[in-house]
Design an enzyme around this catalytic site. Structure first.
Site, PDB file in Angstrom:
ATOM      1  N   TYR A  79       0.699   1.312   6.373  1.00 40.04           N
ATOM      2  CA  TYR A  79       1.085  -0.098   6.461  1.00 40.04           C
ATOM      3  C   TYR A  79       1.814  -0.538   5.200  1.00 40.04           C
ATOM      4  O   TYR A  79       1.887   0.184   4.208  1.00 40.04           O
ATOM      5  CB  TYR A  79      -0.134  -0.977   6.733  1.00 40.04           C
ATOM      6  CG  TYR A  79      -1.049  -1.237   5.544  1.00 40.04           C
ATOM      7  CD1 TYR A  79      -1.866  -0.242   5.020  1.00 40.04           C
ATOM      8  CD2 TYR A  79      -1.088  -2.491   4.934  1.00 40.04           C
ATOM      9  CE1 TYR A  79      -2.702  -0.488   3.931  1.00 40.04           C
ATOM     10  CE2 TYR A  79      -1.929  -2.748   3.853  1.00 40.04           C
ATOM     11  CZ  TYR A  79      -2.729  -1.744   3.357  1.00 40.04           C
ATOM     12  OH  TYR A  79      -3.543  -1.988   2.278  1.00 40.04           O
ATOM     13  N   LEU A 119      -2.115   3.260  -5.754  1.00 39.09           N
ATOM     14  CA  LEU A 119      -0.973   2.809  -4.967  1.00 39.09           C
ATOM     15  C   LEU A 119       0.127   2.347  -5.924  1.00 39.09           C
ATOM     16  O   LEU A 119      -0.146   1.554  -6.835  1.00 39.09           O
ATOM     17  CB  LEU A 119      -1.378   1.650  -4.058  1.00 39.09           C
ATOM     18  CG  LEU A 119      -0.241   1.253  -3.119  1.00 39.09           C
ATOM     19  CD1 LEU A 119      -0.190   2.194  -1.933  1.00 39.09           C
ATOM     20  CD2 LEU A 119      -0.379  -0.179  -2.663  1.00 39.09           C
ATOM     21  N   GLU A 162      -7.200   1.513 -10.351  1.00 37.98           N
ATOM     22  CA  GLU A 162      -6.624   0.247  -9.869  1.00 37.98           C
ATOM     23  C   GLU A 162      -7.753  -0.625  -9.348  1.00 37.98           C
ATOM     24  O   GLU A 162      -8.925  -0.338  -9.597  1.00 37.98           O
ATOM     25  CB  GLU A 162      -5.577   0.521  -8.778  1.00 37.98           C
ATOM     26  CG  GLU A 162      -6.140   1.271  -7.575  1.00 37.98           C
ATOM     27  CD  GLU A 162      -5.115   1.545  -6.479  1.00 37.98           C
ATOM     28  OE1 GLU A 162      -4.073   0.867  -6.424  1.00 37.98           O
ATOM     29  OE2 GLU A 162      -5.382   2.436  -5.655  1.00 37.98           O
ATOM     30  N   LYS A 192      -0.089   4.353   1.460  1.00 33.13           N
ATOM     31  CA  LYS A 192      -0.668   3.074   1.875  1.00 33.13           C
ATOM     32  C   LYS A 192      -1.210   3.247   3.291  1.00 33.13           C
ATOM     33  O   LYS A 192      -0.596   2.832   4.283  1.00 33.13           O
ATOM     34  CB  LYS A 192       0.390   1.957   1.777  1.00 33.13           C
ATOM     35  CG  LYS A 192      -0.223   0.563   1.601  1.00 33.13           C
ATOM     36  CD  LYS A 192       0.796  -0.417   1.067  1.00 33.13           C
ATOM     37  CE  LYS A 192       0.309  -1.856   1.089  1.00 33.13           C
ATOM     38  NZ  LYS A 192      -0.936  -2.139   0.387  1.00 33.13           N
TER      39      LYS A 192
HETATM   40  N1  PDD Z   1      -2.665  -4.491  -1.163  1.00 40.94           N
HETATM   41  N2  PDD Z   1      -3.484  -1.130  -4.872  1.00 40.94           N
HETATM   42  C1  PDD Z   1      -4.044  -1.265  -3.650  1.00 40.94           C
HETATM   43  C2  PDD Z   1      -5.156  -0.344  -3.269  1.00 40.94           C
HETATM   44  C3  PDD Z   1      -3.570  -2.255  -2.767  1.00 40.94           C
HETATM   45  O1  PDD Z   1      -4.117  -2.379  -1.553  1.00 40.94           O
HETATM   46  C4  PDD Z   1      -2.525  -3.139  -3.201  1.00 40.94           C
HETATM   47  C5  PDD Z   1      -1.982  -4.222  -2.331  1.00 40.94           C
HETATM   48  C6  PDD Z   1      -1.980  -2.952  -4.482  1.00 40.94           C
HETATM   49  C7  PDD Z   1      -0.842  -3.809  -5.001  1.00 40.94           C
HETATM   50  O2  PDD Z   1       0.387  -3.418  -4.432  1.00 40.94           O
HETATM   51  P1  PDD Z   1       1.575  -4.476  -4.217  1.00 40.94           P
HETATM   52  O3  PDD Z   1       1.892  -5.043  -5.542  1.00 40.94           O
HETATM   53  O4  PDD Z   1       2.690  -3.652  -3.682  1.00 40.94           O
HETATM   54  O5  PDD Z   1       1.080  -5.513  -3.250  1.00 40.94           O
HETATM   55  C8  PDD Z   1      -2.476  -1.940  -5.281  1.00 40.94           C
HETATM   56  C9  PDD Z   1      -2.124  -5.404  -0.178  1.00 40.94           C
HETATM   57  C10 PDD Z   1      -1.704  -6.727  -0.717  1.00 40.94           C
HETATM   58  C11 PDD Z   1      -3.104  -5.492   0.977  1.00 40.94           C
HETATM   59  O6  PDD Z   1      -3.641  -4.444   1.331  1.00 40.94           O
HETATM   60  O7  PDD Z   1      -3.295  -6.572   1.551  1.00 40.94           O
END
Ligand code: PDD
Length: 284
Positions: free
Chosen positions: A30, A202, A178, A145
């Site tokens: 996703y 991620l 993270e 992801k």
């Molecule tokens: N999640 N690390 C993880 C495990 C994440 O699920 C996310 C974001 C990030 C930050 O990535 P980005 O800056 O590209 O949003 C880091 C999204 C927002 C979610 O699962 O809803």
């Protein structure tokens, strides 16, 4: 209004067969893409990361970047808010239950929905958030992801159960990776420290924006492994994600982080992030 396998419809009408491999195995990937003033933020970068995730699970991309832009643009246009966040989800499709990939391959399931994107509340910006730490017990492909988010769900719930907003993940009792759904930066002596983008985290799109902003504004930063000791000894801790932008973490495991209020690096990065967003996204 959502998009499902070639059609736009109200979300209540969207249906997925129970044998969808997303439902049975969590076999899919996703993306979450913020939309400001009806324009998708960093679309090329999100589509590049989507391709990386699809390659990681050996699933062909069902659409070209131009087709994705068309579909996402249509979903944006059919929803009310000017600021939204798009959720894009692709699974390996519907097939008799068998762990191995369906052979011959079946059509993937492609789903896009949109929700209003609220800017983080003023109270969150002024007080920061509380977080807890936990062992990072996820697999070794956290750069994908994947929709199979059970570890992240359990880890995030640990924060909620403790009255906090996020869980910071520590790998091998040793170093920071993270957050359960965010990237984390440590601030020490006026410099930003960021964990390296490897298979254990991620590669956040917001993370990249932070480092670009730091570069453009001569804010010192280092990308390297960050020890648990450095996390607990931080002057400030920052959290980033597409939906939360940048927030200060002011309490960790019940103890104050630095002065226990959002510090100068947070103030600066938050202001620069808003300016960047405004210039890139809202300028006509
Ligand atoms: N999640 N690390 C993880 C495990 C994440 O699920 C996310 C974001 C990030 C930050 O990535 P980005 O800056 O590209 O949003 C880091 C999204 C927002 C979610 O699962 O809803």
């Amino acid at each position: 209004m959502i998009y499902l396998n070639g059609q736009y419809m109200p979300i209540e009408e969207a249906k997925i067969p129970v044998l969808d491999r997303g439902f049975i195995f969590g076999d899919g990937v996703y993306e979450v893409i913020p939309v400001y003033s009806r324009r998708a933020f960093r679309l090329d970068e999100h589509l590049k990361r989507l391709q990386h995730s699809l390659d990681g699970i050996r699933l062909a991309n069902p659409h070209s970047d131009a087709e994705w832009a068309g579909i996402l643009g249509e979903v944006i246009a059919r929803n009310e808010s000017d600021d939204q966040y798009l959720y894009l989800h692709i699974t390996r499709g519907v097939a008799k239950r068998d762990h191995a990939f369906p052979y011959p391959p079946v059509a993937p399931t492609v789903f896009v929905m949109s929700n209003p994107l609220p800017t983080p509340a003023a109270s969150l910006l002024s007080s920061g958030i509380s977080a807890v730490t936990a062992q990072d017990n996820r697999w070794l492909r956290c750069d994908i992801k994947a929709i199979s988010l059970l570890p992240n769900v359990l880890l995030r719930q640990m924060a909620i159960d403790a009255g906090c907003a996020e869980t910071l993940l520590i790998r091998d009792n040793d170093f920071l990776t993270e957050g359960a759904a965010s990237n984390i930066f440590v601030v020490k002596n006026g410099a930003l420290l960021a964990p390296p983008k490897d298979n254990l985290m991620l590669p956040g799109i917001t993370y990249d924006v932070m480092l670009e902003i730091a570069t453009a504004n001569n804010i010192p930063f280092e990308v390297r492994r960050i020890s648990v000791a450095e996390v607990f000894d931080a002057d400030e801790l920052l959290l980033t994600s597409s939906t939360r932008e940048v927030l200060a973490i002011t309490r960790l495991d019940g103890k104050p982080v630095g002065t226990a209020s959002p510090g100068p690096m947070f103030q600066r990065m938050h202001a620069l992030y808003q300016e960047f967003k405004h210039n890139v996204m809202r300028a006509k």
